[in-house]
Design a protein around this motif. Structure first.
Motif, mmCIF file in Angstrom:
data_model
loop_
_atom_site.group_PDB
_atom_site.id
_atom_site.type_symbol
_atom_site.label_atom_id
_atom_site.label_comp_id
_atom_site.label_asym_id
_atom_site.label_seq_id
_atom_site.Cartn_x
_atom_site.Cartn_y
_atom_site.Cartn_z
ATOM 1 N N ASP A 138 0.826 -1.209 0.000
ATOM 2 C CA ASP A 138 0.000 0.000 0.000
ATOM 3 C C ASP A 138 0.863 1.264 0.000
ATOM 4 O O ASP A 138 0.511 2.260 -0.650
ATOM 5 C CB ASP A 138 -0.918 0.014 1.227
ATOM 6 C CG ASP A 138 -2.072 -0.977 1.116
ATOM 7 O OD1 ASP A 138 -2.358 -1.438 -0.010
ATOM 8 O OD2 ASP A 138 -2.674 -1.290 2.153
ATOM 9 N N LEU A 176 -8.201 4.486 0.945
ATOM 10 C CA LEU A 176 -6.904 4.691 1.594
ATOM 11 C C LEU A 176 -6.282 6.023 1.181
ATOM 12 O O LEU A 176 -5.699 6.731 2.014
ATOM 13 C CB LEU A 176 -5.951 3.542 1.254
ATOM 14 C CG LEU A 176 -6.352 2.144 1.715
ATOM 15 C CD1 LEU A 176 -5.241 1.144 1.386
ATOM 16 C CD2 LEU A 176 -6.682 2.107 3.201
ATOM 17 N N SER A 198 -5.201 -7.631 7.793
ATOM 18 C CA SER A 198 -4.042 -6.773 7.569
ATOM 19 C C SER A 198 -2.796 -7.635 7.403
ATOM 20 O O SER A 198 -2.756 -8.792 7.818
ATOM 21 C CB SER A 198 -3.870 -5.804 8.740
ATOM 22 O OG SER A 198 -4.974 -4.933 8.840
ATOM 23 N N THR A 202 -0.229 -4.632 3.519
ATOM 24 C CA THR A 202 -1.522 -3.944 3.615
ATOM 25 C C THR A 202 -1.865 -3.781 5.089
ATOM 26 O O THR A 202 -2.599 -4.578 5.659
ATOM 27 C CB THR A 202 -2.622 -4.741 2.878
ATOM 28 O OG1 THR A 202 -2.706 -6.053 3.445
ATOM 29 C CG2 THR A 202 -2.304 -4.864 1.394
ATOM 30 N N THR A 203 -1.300 -2.753 5.685
ATOM 31 C CA THR A 203 -1.376 -2.596 7.139
ATOM 32 C C THR A 203 -2.725 -2.077 7.621
ATOM 33 O O THR A 203 -3.084 -2.276 8.783
ATOM 34 C CB THR A 203 -0.273 -1.644 7.627
ATOM 35 O OG1 THR A 203 -0.444 -0.364 6.991
ATOM 36 C CG2 THR A 203 1.109 -2.184 7.274
ATOM 37 N N LYS A 204 -3.486 -1.410 6.735
ATOM 38 C CA LYS A 204 -4.772 -0.844 7.117
ATOM 39 C C LYS A 204 -5.822 -1.196 6.072
ATOM 40 O O LYS A 204 -5.521 -1.349 4.887
ATOM 41 C CB LYS A 204 -4.695 0.682 7.230
ATOM 42 C CG LYS A 204 -3.695 1.201 8.259
ATOM 43 C CD LYS A 204 -4.174 0.960 9.677
ATOM 44 C CE LYS A 204 -3.204 1.594 10.678
ATOM 45 N NZ LYS A 204 -3.615 1.314 12.067
ATOM 46 N N GLN A 205 -7.063 -1.298 6.532
ATOM 47 C CA GLN A 205 -8.201 -1.437 5.638
ATOM 48 C C GLN A 205 -9.050 -0.163 5.758
ATOM 49 O O GLN A 205 -8.907 0.597 6.719
ATOM 50 C CB GLN A 205 -9.019 -2.674 6.007
ATOM 51 C CG GLN A 205 -8.267 -3.984 5.859
ATOM 52 C CD GLN A 205 -7.832 -4.270 4.432
ATOM 53 O OE1 GLN A 205 -8.390 -3.733 3.477
ATOM 54 N NE2 GLN A 205 -6.826 -5.125 4.276
ATOM 55 N N ASP A 208 -10.452 0.903 9.012
ATOM 56 C CA ASP A 208 -9.495 1.363 10.019
ATOM 57 C C ASP A 208 -9.219 2.859 9.920
ATOM 58 O O ASP A 208 -8.806 3.477 10.906
ATOM 59 C CB ASP A 208 -8.172 0.602 9.887
ATOM 60 C CG ASP A 208 -8.337 -0.894 10.040
ATOM 61 O OD1 ASP A 208 -9.094 -1.316 10.939
ATOM 62 O OD2 ASP A 208 -7.706 -1.655 9.269
ATOM 63 N N ILE A 209 -9.426 3.434 8.732
ATOM 64 C CA ILE A 209 -9.104 4.858 8.528
ATOM 65 C C ILE A 209 -10.364 5.687 8.243
ATOM 66 O O ILE A 209 -10.268 6.849 7.871
ATOM 67 C CB ILE A 209 -8.051 5.036 7.411
ATOM 68 C CG1 ILE A 209 -8.447 4.275 6.123
ATOM 69 C CG2 ILE A 209 -6.695 4.545 7.877
ATOM 70 C CD1 ILE A 209 -9.399 4.933 5.226
#
Length: 292
Positions: A138, A176, A198, A202-205, A208-209
């Motif tokens: 990402d 993102l 995750s 791909t640390t965030k979906q 999550d944000i």
């Protein structure tokens, strides 16, 4: 949230390998993994009164191939980033760029897998996912999209009116990027997943944000999409409603109850004409009302 007018520092240092590009040019037609194409329903937008074709975007590790379309006359066009499906920048994505250019936009679709492999050479979708798509960080994607914005700024694009749209894999990226670039005005995400596991890459979906968006996002989804459960969309809706910042609260998700995944992909059996046309009208209205 403040929005600086200084775009010269837009491209940040990011924690991914500066590997060189494996793909140096865009191919023609469609990826092998989506053959046979439903030719009778393919929308074909001409290049009359447009400047359209392949460009090279300076990015980490070299030059990234991309497709660009813009009006042949004028300057300072608002800019829209177009993010590919898992199949890369094939003819459908290029046609979307031309459709946007006909509306007065400078549209750019970068080949975001170019360091990891060529999606055109895979005839099996799972093999494409395993060998290419799953290896794309990402952080790399965010920086490459920033590089496209920098290119647009240097080539007469009005990056003060910046939007993004994406499909499937690219729909997730829209969410993102709306939490990444404080200069973005609006995004339109077509059937991109909002929840999921995750990983290191791909640390965030999107879920999550959801509360930290810099720009409002319109999500367009199919109620009969087997890969994106309706309860996941409800989770995302709740996260947006509960957010404190205005861009997140202004975001919205629209579901076409009978539509499957990829209902806008006019070259595939999943295409649904009425839903696709309605979604395209919503996209245009969304960008206009949010200053793109």
């Amino acid at each position: 949230m403040s929005r600086s007018s200084d775009f010269d520092s837009l491209v940040p240092a990011v924690p991914f390998s500066r590997r060189s590009f494996m793909v140096s040019a865009l191919g023609a037609g469609f990826a092998l993994s989506v053959q046979p194409v439903a030719a009778q329903s393919v929308i074909s937008t001409d290049s009359v009164d447009l400047n359209a074709g392949e460009i090279k975007i300076p990015a980490a590790g070299g030059e990234m191939p991309a497709y660009r379309a813009q009006p042949a006359q004028g300057n300072q066009w608002p800019v829209i980033l177009v993010v590919q499906e898992i199949f890369g920048v094939h003819e459908h994505i290029r046609d979307i760029c031309r459709r946007l250019a006909k509306l007065g936009y400078l549209a750019i679709a970068p080949e975001l897998y170019a360091r990891q492999g060529d999606p055109r050479q895979y005839s099996n979708v799972q093999e494409l996912l395993d060998k290419v798509v799953s290896k794309v960080p990402d952080a790399q994607v965010m920086a490459d999209l920033d590089a496209c914005v920098a290119w647009a700024k240097a080539h007469d694009g009005n990056v003060g009116r910046l939007g993004i749209t994406g499909f499937c894999w690219g729909g997730r990226i829209v969410w993102l990027y709306a939490a990444h670039n404080p200069h973005l005005k609006a995004g339109v995400a077509w059937y991109g997943r909002v929840v999921g596991p995750s990983s290191e890459l791909t640390t965030k979906q999107p879920i999550d944000i959801a509360a930290r968006l810099y720009a409002p996002v319109l999500g367009l989804y199919g109620g009969a999409d087997q890969g994106i459960p309706l309860d996941s969309l409800e989770q995302m809706r709740k996260a947006l409603v509960m957010a404190a910042n205005p861009p997140s609260k202004a975001s919205t998700i629209h579901v076409y109850e009978q539509a499957p995944h990829a209902f806008h992909a006019d070259y595939r059996p999943s295409y649904r004409k009425s839903e696709a046309e309605d979604g395209w009208r919503r996209l245009q209205a969304w960008f206009k009302q949010n200053g793109v």
